[in-house]
Design a protein around this motif. Structure first.
Motif, short mmCIF file in Angstrom:
data_model
loop_
_atom_site.label_atom_id
_atom_site.label_comp_id
_atom_site.label_asym_id
_atom_site.label_seq_id
_atom_site.Cartn_x
_atom_site.Cartn_y
_atom_site.Cartn_z
N PHE A 34 15.04 29.47 34.15
CA PHE A 34 14.49 28.15 34.45
C PHE A 34 15.65 27.19 34.75
CE2 PHE A 34 10.84 28.97 31.20
CZ PHE A 34 10.28 29.91 32.04
N VAL A 35 16.26 27.34 35.94
CA VAL A 35 17.41 26.53 36.35
C VAL A 35 17.18 26.14 37.81
CG1 VAL A 35 19.90 26.56 36.82
CG2 VAL A 35 19.00 27.69 34.77
N MET A 36 17.52 24.88 38.16
CA MET A 36 17.39 24.46 39.55
C MET A 36 18.24 23.21 39.84
SD MET A 36 13.64 22.79 39.77
CE MET A 36 13.47 21.04 39.64
N GLN A 37 18.55 23.03 41.11
CA GLN A 37 19.21 21.81 41.56
C GLN A 37 18.15 20.73 41.68
OE1 GLN A 37 21.24 22.14 45.32
NE2 GLN A 37 21.44 19.93 45.53
N VAL A 38 18.46 19.50 41.25
CA VAL A 38 17.49 18.42 41.34
C VAL A 38 18.00 17.21 42.13
CG1 VAL A 38 16.20 19.08 39.27
CG2 VAL A 38 18.11 17.49 39.07
N ASP A 41 23.26 13.73 45.11
CA ASP A 41 24.21 12.65 44.82
C ASP A 41 23.65 11.74 43.73
OD1 ASP A 41 26.37 10.94 44.90
OD2 ASP A 41 25.75 9.95 46.75
N PRO A 42 24.07 11.91 42.49
CA PRO A 42 25.08 12.87 42.05
C PRO A 42 24.49 14.27 42.03
CG PRO A 42 24.17 11.76 40.14
CD PRO A 42 23.55 11.12 41.35
N LEU A 43 25.36 15.28 42.06
CA LEU A 43 24.92 16.66 41.99
C LEU A 43 24.42 16.93 40.57
CD1 LEU A 43 24.53 19.38 43.29
CD2 LEU A 43 26.93 19.90 42.84
N LEU A 44 23.09 17.13 40.45
CA LEU A 44 22.46 17.36 39.16
C LEU A 44 21.76 18.71 39.16
CD1 LEU A 44 20.69 13.91 38.53
CD2 LEU A 44 22.82 14.72 37.50
N LEU A 45 21.90 19.43 38.05
CA LEU A 45 21.18 20.67 37.82
C LEU A 45 20.29 20.47 36.60
CD1 LEU A 45 24.02 23.33 38.28
CD2 LEU A 45 22.45 22.43 40.00
N ALA A 46 19.18 21.19 36.58
CA ALA A 46 18.26 21.13 35.45
C ALA A 46 18.09 22.53 34.88
CB ALA A 46 16.91 20.58 35.88
N LEU A 47 17.90 22.59 33.58
CA LEU A 47 17.55 23.84 32.93
C LEU A 47 16.51 23.54 31.88
CD1 LEU A 47 18.90 24.51 29.84
CD2 LEU A 47 20.95 24.26 31.21
N SER A 48 15.76 24.55 31.54
CA SER A 48 14.72 24.42 30.54
C SER A 48 15.09 25.31 29.36
CB SER A 48 13.38 24.84 31.14
OG SER A 48 12.33 24.63 30.24
N ILE A 49 15.01 24.76 28.15
CA ILE A 49 15.40 25.50 26.95
C ILE A 49 14.37 25.23 25.85
CG2 ILE A 49 16.96 23.62 26.25
CD1 ILE A 49 18.74 25.74 24.88
N ASN A 50 14.11 26.24 25.07
CA ASN A 50 13.23 26.10 23.91
C ASN A 50 14.00 25.30 22.86
OD1 ASN A 50 11.90 26.54 21.41
ND2 ASN A 50 10.98 28.41 22.23
N PRO A 51 13.45 24.20 22.36
CA PRO A 51 14.18 23.39 21.38
C PRO A 51 14.41 24.10 20.05
CG PRO A 51 11.95 22.58 21.64
CD PRO A 51 12.14 23.64 22.68
N ASP A 52 13.72 25.22 19.81
CA ASP A 52 13.95 26.00 18.59
C ASP A 52 15.09 27.00 18.74
OD1 ASP A 52 11.83 24.70 17.31
OD2 ASP A 52 10.37 26.18 18.02
N TYR A 120 14.03 15.75 28.76
CA TYR A 120 12.62 15.37 28.79
C TYR A 120 11.79 16.47 28.16
CZ TYR A 120 14.56 12.30 32.33
OH TYR A 120 15.35 11.38 32.99
N PRO A 121 10.78 16.11 27.36
CA PRO A 121 9.88 17.14 26.83
C PRO A 121 9.17 17.83 28.00
CG PRO A 121 9.37 14.96 25.89
CD PRO A 121 10.41 14.76 26.95
N ALA A 122 8.99 19.14 27.87
CA ALA A 122 8.33 19.91 28.92
C ALA A 122 7.54 21.05 28.28
CB ALA A 122 9.36 20.44 29.92
N GLY A 123 6.38 20.74 27.74
CA GLY A 123 5.57 21.76 27.08
C GLY A 123 6.28 22.33 25.87
N ASP A 124 6.43 23.65 25.83
CA ASP A 124 7.11 24.29 24.71
C ASP A 124 8.62 24.35 24.91
OD1 ASP A 124 7.20 26.24 26.68
OD2 ASP A 124 6.23 27.80 25.48
N HIS A 125 9.13 23.71 25.94
CA HIS A 125 10.56 23.65 26.23
C HIS A 125 11.00 22.19 26.37
CE1 HIS A 125 10.35 27.91 26.76
NE2 HIS A 125 11.59 28.00 27.22
N VAL A 126 12.30 22.01 26.57
CA VAL A 126 12.89 20.71 26.88
C VAL A 126 13.62 20.86 28.20
CG1 VAL A 126 14.59 18.98 26.16
CG2 VAL A 126 13.16 20.10 24.44
N LEU A 127 13.39 19.93 29.12
CA LEU A 127 14.08 19.94 30.41
C LEU A 127 15.38 19.17 30.24
CD1 LEU A 127 13.85 20.71 33.42
CD2 LEU A 127 12.85 18.45 33.79
#
Length: 166
Positions: A34-38, A41-52, A120-127
């Motif tokens: 769960f990784v992507m460019q968003v 400018d600025p160059l931002l990447l996002a990933l999703s991780i389980n907060p646990d 940001y909260p994203a269901g059972d993960h955090v973005l």
């Protein structure tokens, strides 16, 4: 029916990555798709991780993470970092700390070093959003490992609902 939804989701194109985190002398890494460019400018990447996940606390404390892009043929590396938490998954791997201390894997296709900018909260993960502070293409001739290449490696098919809610 859950397998059908899993197959449907696998049709989305996604790479496979090893995300590195470190808080001082405590490094860790885990496999992620769960990784992507968003942003450009600025160059931002996002990933999703389980907060646990144990790496989430390290990422939050340090404010930095790396994204190491896996190559086709590195399924064993994806499995190693995708397995259950262990004392130190990096102990048997070649890696170097980036300028923000996060693990960079020289055997990968490329890596990015990111500074945490938002979450940001994203269901059972955090973005997690990160500003790219550094990066390097290590093997321009390699093709990236894709999520569909991993088959049932992550066991995610069991996590999908049996059907869509109407």
């Amino acid at each position: 029916m859950g397998t059908s939804i899993a197959r449907l989701v696998r049709s989305l194109t996604a790479g496979v990555y090893v995300v590195g985190v470190a808080d001082g002398e405590v490094p860790n890494a885990f496999t992620a798709a769960f990784v992507m460019q968003v942003s450009f400018d600025p160059l931002l990447l996002a990933l999703s991780i389980n907060p646990d996940h144990s790496s989430y606390a390290l990422l939050k404390r340090s404010g930095a993470f790396s994204i190491n892009v896996l190559k086709k043929g590195q399924l064993e590396l994806a499995a190693h970092f995708g397995g259950p938490a262990s004392a130190n998954k990096l102990a048997s791997m070649e890696w170097t700390p980036g300028r923000m201390g996060v693990p960079l894997l020289p055997q990968c296709l490329a890596w990015f070093e990111c500074q945490l900018t938002a979450e940001y909260p994203a269901g059972d993960h955090v973005l997690i959003l990160g500003k790219v502070m550094d990066g390097r293409l290590l093997d321009a001739k390699a093709d990236p490992l894709t999520y569909s290449d991993t088959g049932a490696l992550d066991g995610a098919a069991a996590l999908f609902p049996a059907s869509f809610d109407d």
